[in-house]
Design an enzyme around this catalytic site. Structure first.
Site, PDB file in Angstrom:
ATOM      1  N   CYS A 197       0.730  -1.252  -0.011  1.00 19.45           N
ATOM      2  CA  CYS A 197      -0.092   0.157  -0.124  1.00 19.45           C
ATOM      3  C   CYS A 197       0.975   1.277   0.113  1.00 19.45           C
ATOM      4  O   CYS A 197       2.088   1.151   0.302  1.00 19.45           O
ATOM      5  CB  CYS A 197      -0.804  -0.026   1.062  1.00 19.45           C
ATOM      6  N   GLY A 217      -0.352   0.160  -4.948  1.00 25.76           N
ATOM      7  CA  GLY A 217      -1.434  -0.232  -4.945  1.00 25.76           C
ATOM      8  C   GLY A 217      -2.567   0.368  -5.890  1.00 25.76           C
ATOM      9  O   GLY A 217      -2.652   1.520  -5.879  1.00 25.76           O
ATOM     10  N   ASN A 248       0.289   0.885   6.049  1.00 20.98           N
ATOM     11  CA  ASN A 248       1.223   0.102   4.955  1.00 20.98           C
ATOM     12  C   ASN A 248       2.107  -0.864   5.716  1.00 20.98           C
ATOM     13  O   ASN A 248       2.639  -0.502   6.637  1.00 20.98           O
ATOM     14  CB  ASN A 248       2.074   1.047   4.306  1.00 20.98           C
ATOM     15  N   GLY A 249       1.580  -2.109   5.514  1.00 20.71           N
ATOM     16  CA  GLY A 249       2.346  -3.281   6.100  1.00 20.71           C
ATOM     17  C   GLY A 249       1.264  -4.209   6.567  1.00 20.71           C
ATOM     18  O   GLY A 249       0.241  -4.486   5.733  1.00 20.71           O
ATOM     19  N   TYR A 300      12.260  -3.906  -6.171  1.00 19.10           N
ATOM     20  CA  TYR A 300      10.987  -3.988  -7.176  1.00 19.10           C
ATOM     21  C   TYR A 300      10.106  -3.387  -6.596  1.00 19.10           C
ATOM     22  O   TYR A 300       9.612  -2.430  -7.542  1.00 19.10           O
ATOM     23  CB  TYR A 300      10.536  -5.520  -7.131  1.00 19.10           C
TER      24      TYR A 300
END
Ligand code: SF4
Length: 489
Positions: A21, A47, A126-127, A266
């Site tokens: 995210c 996302g 986020n996570g 990435y």
């Protein structure tokens, strides 16, 4: 009750680990939500399923908009942005890594909002919380009523139960119960709050925008709003930003950080800076390391676009083999086919990537890709290259074999679906049908991110669990579901 559901964001199996995210927040600027929308647009690679923004205005209070789809389609019209006034706003773009995987319901779209005795608060996470199931069970038993299937909602309920006097303290209290990876931006009526978990698995940076401040997953999103990068939020740090400035706390027990090494390979955008290093340069270094570790005689080095590009350039520079755009990506192949027919599905990767035949014919080609997950796309790409008349195909992969799932905010297939979990490198080469296949070593990857001595085996400098199987935080929920950790060596 039925509610709108988003069809899976990836109707074609592109066989990549899916980014987690992106989060962004701004305080102290006029119409902060406009900046947040721009920031989220720059973070869209993290996302694509849905996004949301919450703002606060002294007159109108908290306002929120949550939508399926891209930021550019939802948060650019004046009509929507006028509903999000005020000098303080946070936002979130989502690819579902927990809850209804790949099937986002609007109630799962963040930021989440809670009304507490001392005022409201919104959070964007986020996570992934690795003990979310246990926390959710406990909270439900004690009377909490969950609105979503998201692990992140646990944080709001834990905050509601805290006895602390103000929202930042309640958040600290809540996050001490949480295990796993979290970078968070949150807001109250007057405060913008940023937190990173003690290991600092996911990124979070601080920027200065005019007289105001911004928090962002990545520096590339600061650039788009003309904000100046100030610093990274440190692992285990909480910053509370008001009109008086930035206050910093370290509410958690200090541990050695373990940032996600895959962000370098990435997930992050190549124009971002991570840990003081340009992501682009790191990826180029990875290509150089690969060329040193696994040279091969060939005529061309071609990236699998777009994420393999900097590593392919590095490989070419190191090896002296010419770089060429042997595969062209169709940039406009987004969510064009929401419900693809079987025939379209079978076209698969050809809809996204096309081989530059004139370049490839008769050549020995080195293809550089960022990772091999299930191997489905790699096989198709190899077929396309051979169909175009290549004499040889050599794969060079810019990450070590992905043999373990990630439980820290990245969507990975189950372990048995990961090619590297079930096959040796040689078996993978045979399975993919290529002339040679080599992955960068874990030490090589560490060297490329600036660790000259490679990986410190007794105390690794990064999280590399998807390669090594060594998880820095016990994945409690998954162990409960029967996941088997790697046996100690
Ligand atoms: S398991 Fe892999 S993808 Fe997940 S946080 Fe660790 S390094 Fe990153």
């Amino acid at each position: 009750m039925t509610e709108p559901m988003m069809p899976p964001a990836h109707p074609f199996d592109d066989d990549k680990l899916k980014e987690e995210c992106g989060i962004f927040g701004v305080i102290g600027t006029q119409d902060a939500a406009n900046f947040v929308a721009l920031g989220l647009h720059a973070l869209q690679h993290r996302g694509q399923e849905a996004g949301g923004i919450v703002s606060h205005d002294a007159e109108l209070g908290f306002q929120s908009a949550r939508r399926f789809g891209y930021v550019r389609d939802n948060f650019t019209s004046q009509k929507v942005m006028e509903t999000l006034p005020g000098p303080l706003a946070i936002g979130h773009v989502r690819y579902s890594t927990s809850g209804n995987k790949g099937q986002t319901a609007i109630r799962d779209v963040q930021p989440f909002f809670g009304e507490f005795a001392m005022g409201g608060a919104a959070i964007a996470h986020n996570g992934n919380i690795t003990n979310a199931n246990a926390l959710r069970r406990e909270l439900i038993e004690r009377g909490s009523i969950f609105q979503s299937s998201s692990d992140s909602e646990c944080i709001i309920h834990l905050m509601a139960r805290s006895l602390q006097r103000n929202i930042p303290e309640r958040m600290e209290d809540a996050l001490r119960r949480v295990e796993g990876a979290f970078s968070i931006v949150a807001m109250t009526r007057t405060k913008l709050i940023g937190v990173r978990d003690p290991l600092g698995v996911r990124p979070l940076v601080l920027g200065r925008v005019g007289e105001g401040w911004a928090l962002s997953s990545e520096t590339c999103a600061l650039d788009i709003i003309g904000a100046e990068f100030v610093r990274e939020i440190e692992p285990g740090e909480m910053v509370v930003i008001t009109d008086k400035g930035v206050e910093s706390h370290f509410p958690f027990r200090r541990v050695a950080p373990r940032f996600c090494i895959f962000e370098h390979v990435y997930f992050s955008r190549p124009d971002s800076i991570l840990g003081g290093r340009s992501v682009y340069e790191t990826r180029e270094n990875i290509g150089r390391e690969l060329a040193k570790e696994s040279p091969v005689e060939a005529d061309l080095v071609c990236p699998v676009p777009d994420s393999g590009t900097p590593a392919a350039i590095g490989f070419s520079l190191q090896s002296g083999i010419p770089y060429a755009m042997g595969i062209i990506r169709n940039q406009y192949m987004g969510r064009t086919f929401i419900e693809p027919t079987e025939q379209i599905r079978n076209m698969g990767v050809r809809l996204k990537l096309n081989v530059n035949r004139a370049l490839i014919k008769g050549k020995r080609v080195i293809l550089v890709d960022d990772s091999v997950v299930r191997g489905t796309t790699s096989r198709k790409i190899k077929e396309m290259i051979l169909d175009a008349g290549a004499a040889e195909v050599h794969f060079r992969i810019a990450s070590p074999p992905t043999a373990w799932p990630c439980f820290y905010g990245v969507d990975t297939p189950q372990r048995e679906k990961l090619l590297a979990a079930t096959m040796s490198e040689d078996e993978m080469r045979e399975h993919l049908g290529v002339d040679s296949l080599k992955f960068i070593s874990l030490d090589g990857l560490y060297r490329a991110v600036g660790e000259a001595e490679g990986r410190n085996k007794s105390c690794p400098q990064y999280c590399d669990a998807c390669f090594s199987g060594e998880y820095p935080v016990k994945p409690s929920d998954m162990l409960e579901k029967g996941f088997e950790m790697k046996a100690a060596e």
